[in-house]
Scaffold this motif. Structure first.
Motif: not given
Length: 288
Positions: A185-195
């Motif tokens: 994805a190109d977005n995350v919720c505040l506080g979440d992570s993305l690999q």
């Protein structure tokens, strides 16, 4: 005597008396062997020694009892050959070794774009390379070979004595770096992570475009996890074993604000009574 036959002897005393006697002498033949002239061979070859004869036994100075043998060790070989009449002869043969042909192309290597290397196996009489030339050495240019190719080169050589040898080397032509970043994805919720996943090289160094690494789990991993607190553009410098071959890729991650859910003020109602609740602050709602 050296001839077989019957030999008679006449003995005369001082008084003129005579007596005779005969003896039969049989001369048995000696074994006939010929180990030949001393010789030299290449280390990879062997030499055949033949000490055979009819009805003979052979004992070599090293204890071997074969009448015919192949040897490849330098040294003195002495054969004692005995025939059926118990007559023996000894013959000696000396074997020496020429210097071995041992070309050395070195360890396998990697070539960067625009690099070159000379393959030189050493000094010999003749050369034959896998690319078809008989030159003493060859020059390899990475620009002439498809990037990413892995090529094995070999050379056959010979010495002035005719000894032969060969060696090979594998050359990896490192490809151009084409860096790329991928993510689910190109977005995350505040506080979440993305690999994030980078590709195109063997070395990776991550940061955001301001050079910060605080939100990156491992700045030197190929697939780090990022936890941005605001919209962030990440960059990765991708390299390989070539110090000047670098490329940079970018990936922007948007941070989505958390909804400010509000179900209204707390209130009290009588048991069994209904109340209307009005939630705000989001797009979808799930109650319990």
């Amino acid at each position: 005597t050296d001839k077989s036959g019957t030999y008679m002897v006449v003995a005369t005393s001082e008084d003129g008396c005579e007596s005779t006697d005969e003896a039969e002498v049989i001369i048995h033949p000696l074994p006939e062997i010929e180990l030949g002239m001393d010789a030299s061979i290449c280390p990879e070859d062997s030499y055949n020694l033949d000490a055979s004869c009819v009805d003979c036994e052979v004992v070599w100075n090293d204890g071997n009892t074969d009448d015919v043998r192949d040897i490849n060790m330098a040294g003195e070989y002495i054969a004692t050959v005995t025939n059926e009449f118990d007559c023996s002869v000894v013959d000696t043969f000396n074997l020496s070794l020429y210097e071995a042909a041992m070309p050395d192309l070195g360890e396998d290597i990697e070539l960067c774009l625009n690099e070159s290397v000379t393959l030189d196996p050493g000094f010999f009489s003749t050369y034959q390379w896998s690319i078809g030339t008989d030159a003493p050495s060859i020059d390899l240019f990475a620009a002439d070979v498809f990037a990413g190719a892995v090529v094995t080169y070999w050379v056959d050589v010979s010495t002035p004595d005719g000894c032969v040898g060969s060696d090979s080397i594998t050359v990896t032509y490192l490809p151009l770096i084409n860096s790329l970043i991928e993510a689910p994805a190109d977005n995350v919720c505040l506080g979440d992570s993305l690999q994030l996943l980078a590709s195109g090289g063997t070395f990776y160094e991550w940061s955001d475009i301001n050079g910060n690494t605080a939100s990156i789990s491992d700045p030197f991993s190929q697939r780090p996890t990022v936890t941005p607190t605001e919209n962030t553009t990440y960059q990765v410098i991708v390299g390989n074993d070539c110090p000047t071959d670098l490329d940079t890729a970018y990936y922007e991650v948007a941070v989505l604000e958390l909804p400010n859910g509000d179900a209204g003020q707390d209130t009290c109602i009588a048991e069994g009574t209904d109340i209307f609740l009005n939630a705000t602050g989001g797009e979808t709602y799930l109650g319990n």
